[in-house]
Design a protein around this motif. Structure first.
Motif, short mmCIF file in Angstrom:
data_model
loop_
_atom_site.label_atom_id
_atom_site.label_comp_id
_atom_site.label_asym_id
_atom_site.label_seq_id
_atom_site.Cartn_x
_atom_site.Cartn_y
_atom_site.Cartn_z
N PHE A 1 29.33 29.60 43.60
CA PHE A 1 29.90 28.32 43.15
C PHE A 1 28.89 27.23 43.47
O PHE A 1 28.50 27.04 44.63
CB PHE A 1 31.22 28.04 43.88
CG PHE A 1 31.92 26.80 43.41
CD1 PHE A 1 32.75 26.83 42.30
CD2 PHE A 1 31.73 25.59 44.06
CE1 PHE A 1 33.38 25.68 41.84
CE2 PHE A 1 32.35 24.44 43.63
CZ PHE A 1 33.18 24.48 42.51
N THR A 2 28.43 26.53 42.45
CA THR A 2 27.46 25.46 42.64
C THR A 2 27.54 24.48 41.48
O THR A 2 27.93 24.84 40.37
CB THR A 2 26.02 26.04 42.76
OG1 THR A 2 25.11 24.99 43.07
CG2 THR A 2 25.58 26.74 41.49
N ALA B 1 28.33 27.46 47.37
CA ALA B 1 28.93 28.52 48.16
C ALA B 1 28.65 29.90 47.59
O ALA B 1 28.65 30.10 46.37
CB ALA B 1 30.45 28.32 48.26
N ARG B 2 28.40 30.84 48.48
CA ARG B 2 28.36 32.27 48.13
C ARG B 2 29.73 32.82 48.50
O ARG B 2 30.16 32.72 49.65
CB ARG B 2 27.26 32.99 48.90
CG ARG B 2 27.10 34.46 48.54
CD ARG B 2 26.06 35.12 49.44
NE ARG B 2 25.83 36.51 49.06
CZ ARG B 2 24.87 36.93 48.27
NH1 ARG B 2 24.02 36.06 47.75
NH2 ARG B 2 24.72 38.20 47.98
N LEU B 3 30.41 33.40 47.53
CA LEU B 3 31.79 33.82 47.70
C LEU B 3 31.90 35.34 47.61
O LEU B 3 31.21 35.97 46.79
CB LEU B 3 32.67 33.19 46.62
CG LEU B 3 32.58 31.66 46.53
CD1 LEU B 3 32.97 31.19 45.14
CD2 LEU B 3 33.47 31.01 47.57
N ARG B 4 32.75 35.89 48.42
CA ARG B 4 33.03 37.32 48.34
C ARG B 4 34.52 37.49 48.11
O ARG B 4 35.34 36.96 48.87
CB ARG B 4 32.61 38.07 49.59
CG ARG B 4 32.88 39.58 49.50
CD ARG B 4 32.54 40.29 50.80
NE ARG B 4 33.03 41.66 50.80
CZ ARG B 4 32.29 42.73 50.56
NH1 ARG B 4 31.01 42.61 50.27
NH2 ARG B 4 32.82 43.95 50.60
N LEU B 5 34.85 38.23 47.08
CA LEU B 5 36.23 38.47 46.71
C LEU B 5 36.49 39.96 46.86
O LEU B 5 35.86 40.77 46.19
CB LEU B 5 36.45 38.02 45.27
CG LEU B 5 37.87 38.03 44.71
CD1 LEU B 5 38.81 37.20 45.55
CD2 LEU B 5 37.84 37.50 43.28
N GLU C 1 30.68 31.27 52.22
CA GLU C 1 29.62 30.85 53.12
C GLU C 1 28.65 29.98 52.35
O GLU C 1 28.64 29.97 51.12
CB GLU C 1 28.89 32.06 53.71
CG GLU C 1 28.22 32.95 52.68
CD GLU C 1 27.57 34.17 53.31
OE1 GLU C 1 26.34 34.11 53.56
OE2 GLU C 1 28.27 35.16 53.54
N SER C 2 27.82 29.25 53.07
CA SER C 2 26.87 28.36 52.42
C SER C 2 25.88 29.15 51.57
O SER C 2 25.48 30.26 51.93
CB SER C 2 26.12 27.55 53.48
OG SER C 2 25.20 26.66 52.89
N PHE C 3 25.49 28.56 50.44
CA PHE C 3 24.53 29.23 49.54
C PHE C 3 23.31 28.35 49.34
O PHE C 3 23.43 27.15 49.03
CB PHE C 3 25.18 29.50 48.18
CG PHE C 3 24.21 29.96 47.13
CD1 PHE C 3 23.65 31.22 47.21
CD2 PHE C 3 23.84 29.13 46.07
CE1 PHE C 3 22.73 31.65 46.26
CE2 PHE C 3 22.94 29.55 45.11
CZ PHE C 3 22.38 30.82 45.20
N VAL C 4 22.14 28.94 49.51
CA VAL C 4 20.87 28.29 49.23
C VAL C 4 20.09 29.20 48.29
O VAL C 4 19.83 30.36 48.63
CB VAL C 4 20.06 28.02 50.51
CG1 VAL C 4 18.72 27.37 50.16
CG2 VAL C 4 20.84 27.13 51.48
#
Length: 261
Positions: free
Chosen positions: A28-29, A80-84, A108-111
């Motif tokens: 998500f960005t 965000a880095r998302l795990r579903l 968690e934060s995403f870079v």
């Protein structure tokens, strides 16, 4: 929304007991869920293959994006880095008693990291395995855990999986692509590779640019004979500079277009 320390998992859990479920990794960005329609389509296919019904908050691209945007906002994460994770509701042993699924989403934060990959080689201890579920994420995750361990032990930046017959399948956590005489190649799903959402997007983008695309079963020598190579997953498209002793050409201009999504 629950704090991770307060979260409790109801037992018995079919995901833990039987691996009866699957997971999805999403980004998500810029106030949007990347490739939401592709993620939703793969989740629908995975659910159908496991005889599961997607919960309503995840069942359409719009619902999926809304649900995960709320999670990112609750964690104050503009990127965000998302795990579903989805698993079948409790009951039964091998024979399930329901098609209902329970789920957990974490953030968690995403870079972004689009940097080139320099030290790459083929896996020696693990190979990909084709199955009716190998297209989705979860049922064969142990393959990628073993492969990641080998990559770490050998000091590699990336590692390439082949199937038992020696056909190239994918990178450790990404699809693998290569260019040869202006044609784009990637392994077919018959190699046991994941049907990555970024893999599909790269193929669409290449075709839109008029680049000829080929999916099939290719040997390690086919990849080593390529002009250039790169990996692609939902987080990044990254140029491969070298596999073993083979050094590839640069693909910078082409990659700029293929990264668009």
């Amino acid at each position: 929304m629950q704090d991770s320390e307060a979260f409790g998992l109801k037992l018995p859990n079919r995901g833990l007991a039987f691996g009866d479920g699957f997971f999805e990794t999403l980004i998500f960005t810029e106030n949007r869920l990347r490739l939401a329609a592709d993620h939703c389509q793969r989740m629908q296919q995975a659910a159908a293959a496991l005889y599961l019904k997607l919960p309503e908050p995840l069942a359409t691209p719009e619902a999926l994006e809304s649900t995960l945007a709320e999670l990112a906002a609750a964690n104050n994460l503009p990127a965000a880095r998302l795990r579903l994770q989805l698993w079948r509701a409790s009951g039964g042993r091998y024979t399930p008693l329901t098609e209902s699924a329970e789920w957990l989403a974490t953030a968690e934060s995403f870079v972004a990291d689009d940097s080139p990959i320099s030290k790459v080689d083929f896996a020696l201890k693990t190979h990909s395995i084709y199955s009716p579920l190998s297209f989705c994420k979860g049922p064969q995750a142990w393959l990628y855990v073993r492969t990641a361990h080998e990559r770490q032990q050998r000091g590699l930046d990336e590692i390439i999986l082949c199937d038992a017959a020696g056909y190239v399948a994918e990178a450790g956590a990404a699809a693998i692509f290569w260019m040869k005489e202006e044609v784009l190649f990637t392994p077919s799903l018959a190699s046991g590779c994941v049907a990555g959402v970024r893999r599909a997007q790269v193929l669409r983008a290449a075709q839109a640019q008029g680049i000829a695309c080929r999916e099939g079963l290719y040997s390690a020598q086919d990849l080593l004979a390529a002009d250039a190579a790169f990996t692609a997953n939902v987080a990044a498209v990254r140029e491969v500079q070298q596999i073993g002793n083979v050094v590839y050409k640069r693909l910078s201009n082409c990659l700029s277009d293929l990264r668009a999504c």
